[in-house]
Design a protein around this motif. Sequence first.
Motif, PDB file in Angstrom:
ATOM      1  N   UNK A  82       0.600  -1.150  -0.123  1.00  0.00           N
ATOM      2  CA  UNK A  82      -0.014  -0.168   0.023  1.00  0.00           C
ATOM      3  C   UNK A  82       0.894   1.261   0.000  1.00  0.00           C
ATOM      4  N   UNK A  83       1.745   1.094   0.934  1.00  0.00           N
ATOM      5  CA  UNK A  83       2.740   2.484   0.757  1.00  0.00           C
ATOM      6  C   UNK A  83       3.583   2.723  -0.493  1.00  0.00           C
ATOM      7  N   UNK A  84       3.847   1.398  -1.463  1.00  0.00           N
ATOM      8  CA  UNK A  84       4.357   1.776  -2.626  1.00  0.00           C
ATOM      9  C   UNK A  84       3.520   2.289  -3.538  1.00  0.00           C
ATOM     10  N   UNK A  85       2.256   1.779  -3.367  1.00  0.00           N
ATOM     11  CA  UNK A  85       1.026   2.432  -4.192  1.00  0.00           C
ATOM     12  C   UNK A  85       0.970   3.904  -3.989  1.00  0.00           C
ATOM     13  N   UNK A  86       1.119   4.321  -2.730  1.00  0.00           N
ATOM     14  CA  UNK A  86       0.914   5.616  -2.453  1.00  0.00           C
ATOM     15  C   UNK A  86       1.935   6.453  -3.148  1.00  0.00           C
ATOM     16  N   UNK A 107      -3.477   3.696 -10.632  1.00  0.00           N
ATOM     17  CA  UNK A 107      -3.958   2.323 -11.116  1.00  0.00           C
ATOM     18  C   UNK A 107      -3.391   1.899 -12.444  1.00  0.00           C
ATOM     19  N   UNK A 108      -3.684   2.832 -13.303  1.00  0.00           N
ATOM     20  CA  UNK A 108      -3.223   2.395 -14.521  1.00  0.00           C
ATOM     21  C   UNK A 108      -1.600   2.264 -14.502  1.00  0.00           C
ATOM     22  N   UNK A 109      -0.994   2.825 -14.219  1.00  0.00           N
ATOM     23  CA  UNK A 109       0.647   2.638 -13.869  1.00  0.00           C
ATOM     24  C   UNK A 109       1.110   1.291 -13.642  1.00  0.00           C
ATOM     25  N   UNK A 110       0.458   0.799 -12.390  1.00  0.00           N
ATOM     26  CA  UNK A 110       0.587  -0.451 -12.035  1.00  0.00           C
ATOM     27  C   UNK A 110       0.085  -1.615 -12.737  1.00  0.00           C
TER      28      UNK A 110
END
Lengths: 571, 201
Positions: B45-49, B74-77
């Motif tokens: 979650x931290x990395x997503x932030x 979200x698109x990048x991931x």
Amino acid sequence: MNLNLKVDKTHRYDAIVVGSGMTGGMAAKELTEKGLQVLMIERGREVKHIEDYDTAMKGPWEFQHRGKISIHSAEEYWANSRFGNLANEETGEFFTDDKKNPYIEKRPFDWIRAYHTGGKSMHWGRQSYRFNKNDFEANAKEGIAIDWPIRYEDLEPWYTHVEKFVGISGQKENLEVLPDGHFLPAMPMSAPELYFKEQMMKKLNRPITIGRVANLTKPQPWHTELGRASCQYRSKCSRGCPYGAYYSSLSGSIPAARKTNKLTVLHDTIASEIIFDEKTQKATGVRVVNQKTLAVEEYFAKIIFLNAGSMNSAALLLNSKSNRFPTGFGNDSDQVGRNIMDHHLGVGANATVEGFEDDYIFGQRPNALYIPKFRNWGTDKRDYLRGFGYQGGASRSDWKRGITTDGFGATFKEDMTKPGSWVMGFGGFGEVLPNPENRMYLDKDKKDPYGIPMIVFDAAFGENEIAMRKDMMNAAVEMLEVAGFKNVAGFNRQDTHLGLGIHDMGTARMGKDPKTSVLNKFNQVHAAKNVFVTDGAAMVSSSCVNPSITYMAMTARAANHAVEELKKQNL
Amino acid sequence: MMDRRNAIRNVALLVGGAFSAPTLMAMNHWEDNLKASPAAFALSDNQKLIVAEVAEIIIPKTNTPGAKDVGVPDFVVMMIQDCYRKPEHISFAEGLADLENKKFLSLSSSQKSEILKQVESNSVEQMKVYQVQQTKMGDNDDREQMKEQAKGLPFWRLIKELTLLGYYTSEQGLKSSFDYVPIPGKLEMTKLKPNQKSFAY
């Protein structure tokens, strides 16, 4: 849509056309218009014009990966993915899944296919240039391979005939190297392109023209009649053109053939063998495999046109064995499958253009500039044979420049909404010489999922092509430098193979002598004259110009001859 | 005969664009029957932030929407997962780990920008080994060619490219940034007006 699906119970027709692409469509149109009942056999799925153009009107945000190819697709489309994502989210449905349609490579070969109604005419580059007189004479003059059995004059009326029907936008230039055709109004050049054109004439005496392209700039009554409209300048041609402005079998030849009520089309039907009658020494029909049910059927006709694409037409000949033809139909000369040619590409140069800051373009041009062959022409002599043309042009960079330039944040974001500087670049299309060692053949043991022997490719570029490439790059660099452009960078990709140009040809060449060729001057198999091969397989040399319009002209000429011969009861 | 089963190939992306290539295994035999399953790629979650924060710094909300508004994070991931292989998964994760070590999320906005400027200038050097080259193909396509590298593309290149792609091709991002003309209907050579936005098609 008027779909003629009633298959004659007796399976008898006047003519069978194998393939529904560029030349199959043209063969069906010409033969039905001359009164023949035609059965067209397409190995792939049915695609309906307009109705099945699923991506044609989508906005960029409607593609999950926004045009990038996913790993999954890249594995399904492995041949397509080697060099560029030909089969991406926008156009993938018009390319063939390589995983489901495997082939064998003794040497690397990029075989790009399109198994569906319309074949590769669904994503061809639409560039349409006539061969010149010398293209038909060069083999004889230089002692390369064999002489063409025809000359420019034989094809000339047929070029005009198909150009009119197809609708080619272009500019008459009165050049011997690039004969003029029957053109619709030409598309405009941008300000830097006009400047470049002027500089090239002034400094190198080198003519440049706007691409001759099969998009309707001004539809004629016979186009409108088929429901074809003017180009909308979206440049999304390969998604399928819902306006019918882009010529394909679906927008042009197939509707024209259907209008006659003499066309029957079978889909999902793979022609596996030509049936030969030893008594009459003629072909009587074709054996087919249904790709969904694997059921085998036979269809019969007085004449058969092979338009399956050069490699598949040759494969069909090779797979049709009989007492008379133990090594494949019409293969007395052992030339079937040999002499594979293509055009080599992935070589050229790019530059940045200073100035022209207030020049811009409204609309997207589905076309480029064309620089006709200038090497080994007139007084120019090189240490390699033949030559090349270039396609390319100038455009203003858009937000994508932000990927490779530094910066981020509010100002950067604002900058990206404005057009960037102009860039200009050209890529070459080089002639490939015929070489009998460049070949495809059928594997002795391995079969494809339909029980048909798999194709093995054993072909590669030769010394002449490799020598030419260096010059192709250097000449492109020179032109951009002479024009005074900046950051000129040449490129010459080493990872290209035969096939990538998607101009594969030569596997059942025409010729005067049955000992050294497969077809006669009217594209008839020498030893079985009711079989015609009029796709790229028939080519004796490749020129450096995009070949489809030549294939179509040859097809129309052969169809005319076939009907004349039928009338004379010669077939 | 060349065995290219293990050859890693770069393919260029998006006609007309300067897009980096996900590397592909060129398969030699259809019998290989390779399963099309990209390596698992998971972010905390931290990395997503951090992804969201970096994307928003690249394309911040101004009088037009920002990266977060249009779903870029979200698109990048999703794109890293679907379109890239292990080398990029590793280099992307390394880039995020580096920012985690620098306590990126707790820094002031000017410190964040400073760090990203540093990351950007480091990646200029890293990108040099790829010898990126624009090539023209048939039909006037522009594609990008890169020298093959065992190492994945740098984190900065990946996140910047995917942020711009995700933003400028999103419906909101595209329509608020450009003059969107899906059906031009004509082709005209024109003169730019002051402050005129690019056309998008």
